[in-house]
Design an enzyme around this catalytic site. Structure first.
Site, PDB file in Angstrom:
ATOM      1  N   ASN A   1      11.874   2.762  10.013  1.00 62.24           N
ATOM      2  CA  ASN A   1      10.903   1.740   9.625  1.00 62.24           C
ATOM      3  C   ASN A   1       9.483   2.075  10.089  1.00 62.24           C
ATOM      4  O   ASN A   1       8.634   1.204  10.153  1.00 62.24           O
ATOM      5  CB  ASN A   1      11.315   0.371  10.168  1.00 62.24           C
ATOM      6  CG  ASN A   1      12.488  -0.210   9.411  1.00 62.24           C
ATOM      7  OD1 ASN A   1      12.791   0.219   8.296  1.00 62.24           O
ATOM      8  ND2 ASN A   1      13.172  -1.166  10.009  1.00 62.24           N
TER       9      ASN A   1
ATOM     10  N   ASP B   1      13.574  -5.378  13.901  1.00 55.27           N
ATOM     11  CA  ASP B   1      14.276  -4.177  13.422  1.00 55.27           C
ATOM     12  C   ASP B   1      13.378  -2.956  13.567  1.00 55.27           C
ATOM     13  O   ASP B   1      13.230  -2.155  12.651  1.00 55.27           O
ATOM     14  CB  ASP B   1      14.696  -4.361  11.964  1.00 55.27           C
ATOM     15  CG  ASP B   1      15.787  -3.357  11.544  1.00 55.27           C
ATOM     16  OD1 ASP B   1      16.450  -2.804  12.446  1.00 55.27           O
ATOM     17  OD2 ASP B   1      15.960  -3.141  10.328  1.00 55.27           O
TER      18      ASP B   1
ATOM     19  N   GLU C   1       0.849  -1.189   0.000  1.00 54.76           N
ATOM     20  CA  GLU C   1       0.000   0.000   0.000  1.00 54.76           C
ATOM     21  C   GLU C   1       0.884   1.239   0.000  1.00 54.76           C
ATOM     22  O   GLU C   1       1.987   1.255   0.572  1.00 54.76           O
ATOM     23  CB  GLU C   1      -0.916   0.023   1.223  1.00 54.76           C
ATOM     24  CG  GLU C   1      -0.200   0.174   2.544  1.00 54.76           C
ATOM     25  CD  GLU C   1      -1.152   0.347   3.720  1.00 54.76           C
ATOM     26  OE1 GLU C   1      -2.120   1.115   3.582  1.00 54.76           O
ATOM     27  OE2 GLU C   1      -0.914  -0.279   4.765  1.00 54.76           O
TER      28      GLU C   1
END
Length: 926
Positions: A242, A237, A181
């Site tokens: 992120n 992570d 997306e």
């Protein structure tokens, strides 16, 4: 040579083996007579750069060049060469065709360790997507390719608004890619970089609004992680780069390239570890150590720490030193970096960063729950480790240093040694204690101000008294306690006893009275309550308009409680509360909640919606904030108010809020749903008078079952006499069912129980009118006017009664008072009533037809298309001898009435047609 350049860490050495080809360092130069084949100093600096770049990013190169200017040019040249091959810093960009399997590539929007992310258009569906294309130099490594594909399968199995959605995994012309997306927003690390460059003050990091915003982000990310963990997926992570903060301020977790699933075999090579050093949990750097949900909790805690302080919780010049710090050092208390971080929030962050997984939150859900407790002003579960516990843990992690400390400690007397330690740290201890006190005081005051008056007054007073014990000079706490003392009886006007108690409370604090305007203003109100109105007015005139946030806040609340909506009190209260919000140093929830109440009461849609948005943005997980949103939107947007009340009830069950939910449902016409909510409250608490009052009013409105309405309303006032709405509808219901004797008895009980409640005197007067006791009704309304001289409805009803008795001078006096007290919202209505009275034909005479015409003309100038004002103007023109002009005005009025399809306007149009026909006939006869 500095230490980090000469001693590369094991991590750096492993990375270096990927860079070295055939045993020669990448810094090797072409041989010639004037230049050595290798430069050992640059080689070492390259190693240092590789060791630091993952933790520091581009800043690592800039810092090394500043530290070693003689080698700066050569170092940049070598790093650029490495960068081109994807061996350090920025990975090489893969050569991607303009289209992959029906996806048109638009532009690059980001990159990570395994791939480059592009914005693309899915041609078949014409939708924006993001495509992550695997780096070309990694495609020969089957293990890495499998990890890349696994990311797609792993994320594709997760469906949560806080996790980026993967639509497809593909391979086209040698390119592995993931279709995801498209997220409109920016990476969280960009937000951090911007804030760091601006500084904490300019970026607003020190503000409470920022703190609650990032805590909300973290709580949502914790929800997303918990969803992944329940599916057996560990991210491994979690870091700012992120996380995408979307344009609607929603955080979304991305890049599951290092994620591990319980049902899949591991792909990490033996001896290697996964993650980014700055955000790693201690167990991630240990070979063979167990990795589970608590590992992601640690990383998320590190992200929150950085968001709150603009510093990472652990530091090190090299990755080796950084990992050593993570495993052996305690993070600095975030309060030392940002004084606005409360003790509770600091405890939550530090618990997430516990080195031993068993001491951390055992799930991301537990971490998120504590964050939401902080946002909702509730106690958190986290508690700081004691000094003894911190010392014990340090001994376990640092046995060699502990032994050395023990040897040194044994060489001096114990008491002397402890005294020396205390003396050396006395400043830090005092500062920490002072900060803890300030946090506790702020929390107590915020809660007390939110709780306000009424049924929660005792809890508010308790919080204020606690704040004064901790900080005797807190003007916010003293002002709050003084106002609660002044308003102890919860009536419109403070009593003399309450005023005396307030003066006694403030008298010993002359020093604070001299310094703080708000305390002098409260003292003036108390002086007025005890009858020293001259002194009060002198003080209030000297103070003028409020100039400080706290002063404006209490002025607004005092105005709200002194006069009702009809008398113009709400607009004045809204004005002061808007000033309080503008002047506040930090967002205060109580200001916004009372702003919501005032804006909602006035049906000021733009202000109500703005306040609602602010409450949702600043305190998105606060029970009190969502309840405030309901108050703001109740009149202007009932469905949104229902949603807000339901959200508040998800956070905390509360009978008053559920009662308000019922009111909003009833406002939408959902009578049965509303009654169900009130019945739910009664089932849990049979003594909740408000639920009975609301249900009784709803049955009254339906009138299909008047006996049930009376039963509920009677029960409400039996449980709590302080229910003016219940009294009002009970009297009305009894009158409608012709039980006037009982209505009169209860009406007298009502005004005796609540003598300051104007609405009950009006209700009593209505009962007396129904009984034919008009003089007694006038006496009841006169008492109401004494209590609230600015109450519009009192003067309206008195004028009507006087007109019925043909006491026209008294009637005109009341009509004039209507205009004087109406305020902006009811001004036109009051002037219309007065003009109609002046124009009325009584035995061939009118009170003042010329003035009536002037007033009607002014109303038409203000409301050009209102047919009733036009009709009034035409009637005045006719009365003043201008029939031709009156015909034109009546014709204009009829056109305005016909312009809108409405039953009342149809009636008006027919009446105007008759007027026009009659007047034209008269003109024709002349």
């Amino acid at each position: 040579m500095d230490r980090e350049a000469s001693n590369p860490s094991p991590l750096c050495q492993r990375r270096l083996r990927r860079i070295l080809k055939g045993g020669a360092l990448v810094t090797t130069r072409p041989n010639n007579a004037d230049q050595p084949a290798e430069d050992p100093d640059v080689d070492r600096l390259v190693l240092a750069y590789l060791d630091r770049v993952e933790a520091e990013g581009p800043a690592a190169l800039a810092q090394l060049c500043r530290d070693h200017p003689a080698h700066a040019e050569r170092l940049r040249e070598v790093v650029q060469r490495l960068d081109c091959h994807g061996l350090a810093g920025r990975s090489p960009t893969p050569v991607v065709p303009a289209q992959l399997d029906g996806f048109e590539i638009v532009r690059e929007i980001g990159r990570g360790g395994m791939g480059v992310v592009y914005e693309a258009r899915e041609v078949a569906l014409d939708r924006r997507v993001a495509i992550k294309v695997m780096l070309a130099h990694l495609t020969n490594d089957t293990r890495t390719v499998e990890r890349f594909r696994r990311e797609g399968r792993t994320v594709g199995s997760l469906h949560h608004p806080g996790i980026v959605q993967v639509h497809a995994v593909g391979h086209d012309r040698g390119h592995d890619y993931l279709v995801m997306e498209f997220l409109d927003g920016s990476p969280l690390d960009a937000t951090l970089t911007s804030a760091t460059e601006l500084g904490p003050e300019a970026s607003g990091v020190w503000g409470r609004g920022h703190i609650e915003r990032v805590v909300e982000w973290t709580a949502r990310l914790a929800d997303a992680l918990h969803h992944a963990h329940r599916a057996g997926v560990i991210h491994r992570d979690v870091k700012p780069s992120n996380v995408i903060i979307c344009n609607d301020d929603t955080p979304v977790l991305t890049d599951f390239g290092l994620a591990r699933r319980d049902d899949m075999p591991g792909l990490t090579r033996s001896g290697a570890f996964a993650g980014t050093p700055a955000y790693m949990a201690p167990e991630q750097a240990k070979s063979g150590a167990a990795i589970d949900a608590r590992t992601d909790v640690f990383s998320l805690g590190a992200v929150l720490y950085e968001l709150l302080t603009l510093r990472r919780p652990f530091a090190g010049a090299t990755s080796h030193e950084l990992l050593d710090s993570i495993q052996t050092e305690e993070p600095i208390d975030p309060q030392r970096h940002n004084r606005r971080v409360s003790s509770d929030l600091a405890a939550v962050v530090l618990r997430a960063l516990e080195k031993e997984p068993r001491r951390r939150y055992q799930s991301a859900a537990a971490f998120g729950a504590d964050l939401r407790a902080f946002l909702d002003y509730r106690p958190v579960q986290a508690r700081r480790a004691s000094a003894a516990e911190r010392a014990r843990r340090w001994l376990v992690r640092q046995p060699v240093r502990a032994a050395l400390v023990a040897v040194i400690a044994l060489s001096v007397p114990t008491v002397t040694g402890l005294a020396g330690v205390w003396f050396a740290n006395r400043g830090k201890v005092a500062a920490a204690e002072a900060q803890a006190r300030r946090d506790a005081v702020d929390a107590a005051i915020d809660l007390a101000y939110i709780l306000g008056f009424g049924s929660q007054r005792d809890a508010a007073v308790q919080e204020l008294e606690r704040a004064l014990v901790l900080e005797p000079d807190s003007v916010e706490a003293l002002a709050g306690l003084a106002m609660h003392t002044l308003r102890a009886e919860d009536v419109r006007r403070p009593s003399a006893a309450a005023g005396a108690s307030t003066l006694a409370l403030l008298a010993p604090r002359e020093d604070m009275l001299a310094e703080h305007r708000v305390l002098r203003r409260i003292r003036a109100w108390a002086l007025d309550a005890v009858g020293r109105d001259g002194e009060a007015q002198t003080e209030l005139q000297a103070l003028g308009e409020p100039k400080e946030s706290l002063e404006a806040f209490w002025t607004g609340l005092n105005t709200m409680r002194t006069v009702e909506r009809e008398s113009g009190g709400a607009p004045a209260a809204l004005h002061h509360l808007l000033d309080a919000e503008m002047l506040a140093v930090r967002p205060r929830p109580a200001i916004y909640i009372y702003l919501a109440h005032a804006a909602g009461s006035l049906e000021d849609e733009s202000t109500a919606r703005r306040v609602a948005r602010a409450l949702q943005a600043l305190w998105p997980n606060s029970f009190h904030a969502h309840r405030g949103v309901g108050l703001a939107l109740f009149e202007v947007d009932p469905p949104a108010a229902v949603a807000a009340y339901r959200r508040a009830l998800e956070i905390r069950e509360d009978h008053a809020t559920r009662n308000n939910l019922g009111r909003a449902l009833a406002r939408m016409g959902r009578s049965e749903d509303a009654l169900a909510e009130w019945q739910r409250v009664m089932a849990v608490d049979p003594n909740d008078a408000a639920a009975y009052a609301l249900a009784g009013r709803e049955y009254f409105a339906r009138w299909s079952d008047p006996e049930t309405a009376i039963e509920y309303l009677r029960r409400a006032v039996e449980l709590d006499v302080d229910q003016p709405v219940a009294w009002h509808y009970l009297l009305w219901a009894l009158a409608k069912t012709a039980r006037l004797d009982e209505a009169l008895t209860l009406g007298r009980q009502a005004v005796a129980a609540l003598p300051e409640e104007v609405s009950l005197w009006i209700s009593l007067s209505n009962v007396l009118v129904d009984r034919g006791e008009v003089d007694a009704a006038i006496a009841a309304l006169t008492e109401a006017a004494r209590i609230a001289p600015s109450h519009l409805r009192v003067h309206t009803q008195l004028a009507q009664l006087y007109e019925g008795l043909d006491r026209l001078d008294d009637a005109q006096r009341e009509r004039e008072l209507e205009v004087a007290v109406a305020g902006p919202q009811r001004d036109a209505e009051a002037r219309y009533d007065l003009a109609v009275f002046l124009l009325a034909d009584r035995d061939g005479t009118r009170r003042d037809a010329p003035r009536a015409e002037r007033m009607a003309e002014q109303l038409v100038a203000q409301w050009a298309d209102d047919p009733w004002y036009l009709e009034l103007w035409g009637a005045a023109q006719q009365a003043n001898g201008h029939p031709e002009v009156a015909v034109k005005t009546f014709t204009r009025a009829r056109a305005a009435a016909d312009a809108v399809e409405h039953a009342n306007r149809k009636i008006l149009s027919r009446r105007l047609a008759q007027r026009i026909e009659k007047l034209e006939a008269q003109l024709a006869d002349q």
